[in-house]
Structure formats: structure tokens, C-alpha cells
Design an enzyme around this catalytic site. Structure first.
Site, PDB file in Angstrom:
ATOM      1  N   CYS A 425     -56.091 -73.814  43.797  1.00  0.00           N
ATOM      2  CA  CYS A 425     -56.282 -74.537  45.047  1.00  0.00           C
ATOM      3  C   CYS A 425     -56.043 -76.009  44.746  1.00  0.00           C
ATOM      4  CB  CYS A 425     -57.668 -74.280  45.633  1.00  0.00           C
ATOM      5  SG  CYS A 425     -59.027 -74.766  44.555  1.00  0.00           S
ATOM      6  N   HIS A 581     -72.981 -79.147   6.209  1.00  0.00           N
ATOM      7  CA  HIS A 581     -73.023 -77.845   6.874  1.00  0.00           C
ATOM      8  C   HIS A 581     -73.936 -76.922   6.079  1.00  0.00           C
ATOM      9  CE1 HIS A 581     -71.740 -74.081   8.716  1.00  0.00           C
ATOM     10  NE2 HIS A 581     -71.092 -74.771   9.632  1.00  0.00           N
TER      11      HIS A 581
END
Length: 661
Positions: A425, A581
Site C-alpha cells: 500500500c 562474549h
């Protein structure tokens, strides 16, 4: 049914997109002196468009609803509209019923030009095209095979529909008119209810169906058509349009400012870009979806508040009889064009109301975000789902920004085999997939889209913005070519790590890195995660810990604490960017084994504790406990000198010296 109505809603955007041309002609025509021939000429041009809205709707729906966008579908839509409007004209009805034309029900005067008839014609034409455009007739009739057959069938079907309408149209039309009169009788309350439900239906795309009742002539209200044609009562015509201007031009941009204000410091820059783009679109063009979708799902209570405030704005403007109109949406462009329309009533007061709405939106949004800790943009972490993958998208020098975005989205939604329908749209990609659960939201968001709305198992909407058409075209091209996209499995946090050199790296300086934990030092190439072992994120080292105390390996500042607590970012004073990490694949543990001891922005020295980790909980989950230290901006590194490798280390062990370029 919901999918069908959503397709219908987006198909209606095509004829609606023609209306700004009428607004431009009418608006300029009324700005010019009314005794000028040019003024009258422009106004007549605008009226020419407005008088054919029903036909435009028939064409738009016949193209938009058909699976193959083809001129034959549009031709069928025109034919399907012409048949009932001629057959059911009052003169023809009188002939068919054998009565005097004066005795014909007045409802038949409203057949021609009624948007409802245009919608029915368009839907029937699209269905006939999809069913029969490849039909092959016997040799003697072969000329009429395929696409040529569709307008013929449209004629026959609409003749049958016309017979049905001959008997039911008066009842149906009077019911529609009664509904319209009932809502008009509600006055300002009715306008407020319309605004409220219009916003609530935005997430489903079904607001377009609601708009047809109030903004066009399905139920006799026809607010857009009447406003630009200067019909109706001054102060009443436009009551279902005017209250949007204070919201779209002032309220939502002020709400965007509140969202930016409440963003986390490290996310303010990204949030500012998103909010400024959305606020600009809302203010100038009235396109609100980039802003609305940015908080619609992550902070849905705020969206409900927005719907309530929209209803209040619509109701108040209607109560005060302040009116202005639009054809596309309630932005500055339409406001300026409508300002000098004779039927507009005190449109300048909408600016005053807009300033008030700006204050209301800002303070209500700011209060709600803080009070209820709403995860508006800049406060909510990116989706760290364990099922997500980082997708390596191959691009070429010929790819423009739309193709690059399309490739990322294409990969994120599962590629060719997971796609059923690609459509759009004004701001959203509206996609039908085989299975929306296969969509990788992190990958889709990497295309810098404004939001994602998964409606159900097969339907997904992706808010791109006003340039959605170009992205949709590129996406369709990829689908048509059955393009292949390569993927690599990795932790989803990789997307937040910078891998490019930064401008504030100090040249020729050295940082000393120490062990991140007590335990066994490990060569980064030996860890069991290929992302780290192959140095995709950068170079560094790992430690297999003997206890759960994890410390800072280098002096610097905490720049990032990942939402799942399994990783932290550190930036040294010399500009090196470091990822700590904790464990392999521990993103899946959602932070449970990790107790973070530092905060964002905190200055730290090596050896200061970053986290306390429950190693047993990690191993019980089947994960490895390797603690990795990675320098992520390796292009800024001149050389690394390791002091120790593959030996037992403690927190005081110096591991490597890193010198910047």
C-alpha cells in the site's frame, strides 16, 4: 475473509491516489480570483475527477484484486460498472417495470456514481479475470478466448446482478442512507467514534473499508466528494476529515518527540532518525504509518491512547464546526490546498487545536512511557530470538538502495519458496507467505524498515515508508528470478557489533589485554563456534573458566550490555572496540546464568568484575562456557603481540598487546 478484505483495502489505494490531482485543481482554482477563466477551468477539471469516483473504484479494484495485473482486468471493470448504471437508470427501470418514470423509486437516481456499485463491479471483474483469463474456447470461437472473454462474461454477469439490484437496490440503498443519517445525527460524537475506530483498524488494513462509508458516497455522507465540490452545509461538510489535521500535523510529531526523549542514550541517534522521518511524513503528507507502526506492537497501550486522542480531536473539531478537507491524507499539503475552499469553516482554528494536541500528545506519551515502562523505539532491544540467523546478502555495484533493502527482506521472509503474494500500500509491504513463522525478524529489520506486523500464519506486513513501491518492485523482481540468497548461522547479536574502523581511534597507541577469567587460555581458532573461530567478528582469544567470576580484560568504558546479558561491549580510550562474549550459543539462555555487575557508560579498569556466571547452569543446558574476547574493529589494528597461549591463566595474566594503526 480477513485476507480478502485486506487485499480489498490496499486495492482501494489506487483510485484514492488519483484524488490529490482533483484537490490540486480545486485548491488552486479557489486560490485564484474567481472572475478568472483559469480559475473556473481548473475547478471544472477537479470536478471531472470527483464525478467519476465510482468508475475509478471499479477500475482500481478490478486491477488490484486480480492476481495478474492486466489491462483486460481494468476493461472488465469498466464494462462491469457501465452495465448496471445504464440498465438501472430511471428511464430504463420505468421501461422494464412498465411504469411512468416519475413513479420510479428515487433510489435508482443514485445508481450512477455510487461508489458501492463501483466496488461491486470491480470485485466481480477481478474474480472473473482470475477464473477465465486463460480459458480456451473451441476453434470457431477462439478469437474470444483468454483475456477477450473476460469483458464479455462481465457483461453477462452484471446483467444478472442488475436484475437482482432491480428488486433489492431500493431496500439496500435506503438501509445505507439510514445508517449514514444515524451517524450524522450523532454529530461530533459520531465523528469522534469514526476517528477512534479508524485508528484501531489501521493494524489490520481494514480502516479503508470504514473510510468508504464516511468519506465517499456509499451511505450518502461523501465527505471528501462534497467538500471538494463545495456541496452541503458549511461547518458540517468535512466533519469526518478536519479533526485529523491536528493529529497528523502536530499530535503525532509531538508524540515522536516524546518517544525520542525516552530512548536509551546509546540508541538516541538511531531513534532520532526513525522519529524524524516519521514525523516529517506525518506533518507534510499525512502519511502516519511509519510512526504508528514503530510503536503499534511494541507498545500497544500507547497506540490505544493514540486512537482515543484521535477520536477526541475528531469530535472536538466537529463540535466547534471547524472544517477543512483532504483527498489523500491530513498533512500540510492538503491543508494548504483546502484552506481557501469556500466550504471550509475557520480552518485556521485547526492550527490552534493542533498546537494544543501537540502538548497533549507529548505529555501523555511521555507520562505513559515512563509510568508503564513501555518499550517504544530506543527502549526495546532488538529481537534476539535463537531461531534467527544473520543473512549474508550478496549485492552488486548495480544494486541501488531499494534492491539492497529488498534482498535483505527477501532473505528474511524465507526466499522464493516461502512467498505467495507480494503487494504493497502507501507505506507497507503486504505479503502472503507459506509460513510466517519462518520469517527472520532481525534480518528484516536490518533493511532499516520501520516495523513488522505478523497478522497470522500466512500474512505479514512490513512498514517501509513512502518509498515502499520501489522496494516492492525490487522484491517482485527477485521473486520472478527465483533469486537464491546464501545464509550463515551465527549469534544474532552479531548485527550490533561494529566491524568498520571508527574515526576516533588514536593512531600508534597500545592497549594491554589481560585474562577475562581464571582458567585455561584458548586460541580463538580452537573454539567450537565457527563464527568466532573463523574470526568473522574479529580477532582475539578465549578462556575456558574454572570459576564464574568474569572480569574486564582491558581498561575502557562499557558501551553495550546485550539484553540477554551474555555479552558486553567495551571501548578502550584508544578507540578499540571489544566484545566480551560469555559462553557459546548462550543467547538461547535468555540471560538466566548471568548476573551483570556493571552498567552502560561505566568506566572500568582491567580486573574489575563484569559479571558473575553460573557455569553449571550453562553446561547443564548443553552449552560451552568459553569466555571470548574479540576486537571487532580489526581494520584499526596495526598488530597484536601475544604473550601467552594455551596455558592456565589467572586474572592478572597479561595476554596480548594491541597497537592501533
Amino acid at each position: 475473509m480477513k485476507t480478502y478484505l485486506q487485499r480489498m483495502g490496499r486495492s482501494l489505494q489506487l483510485p484514492v491516489a488519483v484524488l490529490p490531482a482533483a484537490a490540486l485543481l480545486e485548491g488552486i482554482g479557489h486560490w485564484l480570483p474567481q472572475n478568472w477563466s483559469l480559475s473556473q477551468f481548473l475547478q471544472v477539471g477537479g470536478t471531472a475527477i470527483l464525478s467519476q469516483l465510482a468508475l475509478l473504484f471499479a477500475i482500481g479494484l478490478s486491477i488490484g484484486m486480480s492476481k495478474v495485473k492486466d489491462g483486460a482486468a481494468a476493461m472488465a471493470g469498466v464494462v462491469a460498472y457501465i452495465v448496471p448504471t445504464y440498465v438501472l437508470a430511471p428511464n430504463q427501470v420505468a421501461l422494464l417495470k412498465g411504469i411512468n418514470v416519475k413513479a420510479v423509486d428515487p433510489a435508482f437516481n443514485a445508481i450512477a456514481g455510487n461508489v458501492f456499485i463501483g466496488i461491486v463491479a470491480g470485485l466481480i471483474a477481478a474474480a472473473l479475470f482470475d477464473r477465465f483469463h486463460e480459458t480456451k474456447l473451441p476453434m470457431a470461437l477462439s478469437f474470444f478466448s483468454g483475456k477477450r472473454l473476460v469483458p464479455i462474461l462481465a457483461t453477462l454477469v452484471m446483467l444478472v446482478v442488475s436484475v437482482v439490484l432491480l428488486f433489492i437496490w431500493p431496500v439496500l440503498y435506503n438501509a445505507l442512507i439510514s445508517f449514514g443519517k444515524f451517524f450524522v445525527s450523532l454529530g461530533a460524537v459520531g465523528a469522534g467514534l469514526f476517528g477512534f475506530f479508524n485508528r484501531l483498524l489501521i493494524p489490520t488494513g481494514l480502516h479503508q473499508a470504514l473510510n468508504q462509508v464516511f468519506e465517499f458516497n456509499i451511505a450518502g455522507i461523501n465527505d471528501i466528494g462534497n467538500f471538494w465540490a463545495n456541496k452541503g452545509t458549511k461547518g458540517i461538510t468535512g466533519m469526518y476529515l478536519a479533526g485529523y489535521f491536528p493529529v497528523m500535523m502536530f499530535g503525532l510529531p509531538a508524540g515522536a518527540l516524546a518517544i525520542y526523549k525516552n530512548a536509551l542514550p546509546e540508541r538516541k541517534k538511531t531513534t532520532a532518525g526513525l522519529m524524524m522521518a516519521g514525523a516529517f511524513a506525518s506533518f507534510f503528507t499525512g502519511v502516519t504509518e511509519p510512526l504508528e507502526f514503530s510503536f503499534m506492537f511494541v507498545a500497544w497501550p500507547l497506540y490505544v491512547i493514540h486512537a482515543v486522542l484521535t477520536g477526541l480531536s475528531m469530535g472536538f473539531a466537529a463540535f466547534m464546526h471547524w472544517t477543512a478537507g483532504f483527498t489523500f491524507s491530513a498533512g500540510l499539503v492538503d491543508y494548504i490546498l483546502s484552506f481557501h475552499m469556500p466550504i471550509a469553516n475557520k480552518p485556521y482554528m485547526l492550527l490552534v487545536q493542533g498546537i494544543v494536541m501537540a502538548f497533549i500528545y507529548y505529555f501523555v506519551f511521555d507520562f505513559a512511557i515512563k509510568k508503564f515502562n513501555l518499550m517504544t523505539p530506543g527502549r526495546e532491544p532488538l529481537d534476539d530470538s535463537a531461531n534467527d540467523q544473520t543473512v549474508a546478502v550478496a549485492t552488486s555495484d548495480s544494486d541501488d538502495k531499494y534492491m539492497i533493502a529488498a534482498k535483505k527482506i527477501y532473505a528474511g521472509i524465507g526466499g522464493h519458496d516461502n512467498i505467495k503474494v507480494i503487494d504493497n500500500c502507501t507505506t507497507r509491504l503486504r505479503l502472503q507467505l507459506e509460513d510466517t513463522s519462518k520469517a527472520n525478524k532481525s534480518q528484516i529489520m536490518s533493511a532499516n524498515v520501520n516495523g513488522i506486523n505478523v497478522l497470522d500464519k500466512t500474512n505479514i506486513q512490513i512498514v517501509v515508508g513512502t518509498e515502499v513501491q520501489f522496494v516492492a518492485d525490487a522484491l517482485k523482481k527477485l521473486y520472478a528470478e527465483n533469486a537464491q540468497i546464501s545464509t550463515t548461522n551465527s549469534d544474532s547479536d552479531k548485527k550490533d557489533v561494529q566491524t568498520e574502523p571508527v574515526s576516533d581511534v588514536k593512531s600508534g597507541e597500545t592497549d594491554i589485554f589481560y585474562s577475562v577469567a581464571n582458567g585455561k587460555l584458548e586460541d580463538i581458532e580452537k573454539v567450537s563456534d565457527p563464527t568466532f573461530a573463523q574470526k568473522m567478528l574479529g580477532d582475539g582469544y578465549a578462556v575456558v573458566p574454572s570459576d564464574g567470576k568474569i572480569v574486564a580484560p582491558v581498561d575502557g568504558t562499557i558501551t553495550t550490555i546485550f539484553p540477554t546479558k551474555h555479552a558486553l561491549g567495551i571501548k578502550t580510550d584508544n578507540g578499540l572496540e571489544v566484545l566480551v562474549h560469555m559462553g557459546i550459543d548462550t543467547v538461547q539462555l535468555k540471560g538466566e546464568p548471568f548476573e551483570i555487575k556493571v552498567t552502560d557508560g561505566q568506566k572500568i579498569k582491567h580486573g574489575e568484575q563484569l559479571a558473575q556466571v553460573d557455569l553449571k547452569q550453562i553446561t547443564d543446558a548443553g552449552k560451552k562456557t568459553d569466555m571470548m574476547v574479540i576486537i571487532t574493529n580489526m581494520p584499526s589494528v596495526a598488530y597484536m603481540k601475544y604473550n601467552v597461549l594455551n596455558q592456565d591463566v589467572n586474572l592478572d595474566h597479561e595476554v596480548v598487546k594491541v597497537t592501533t594503526k
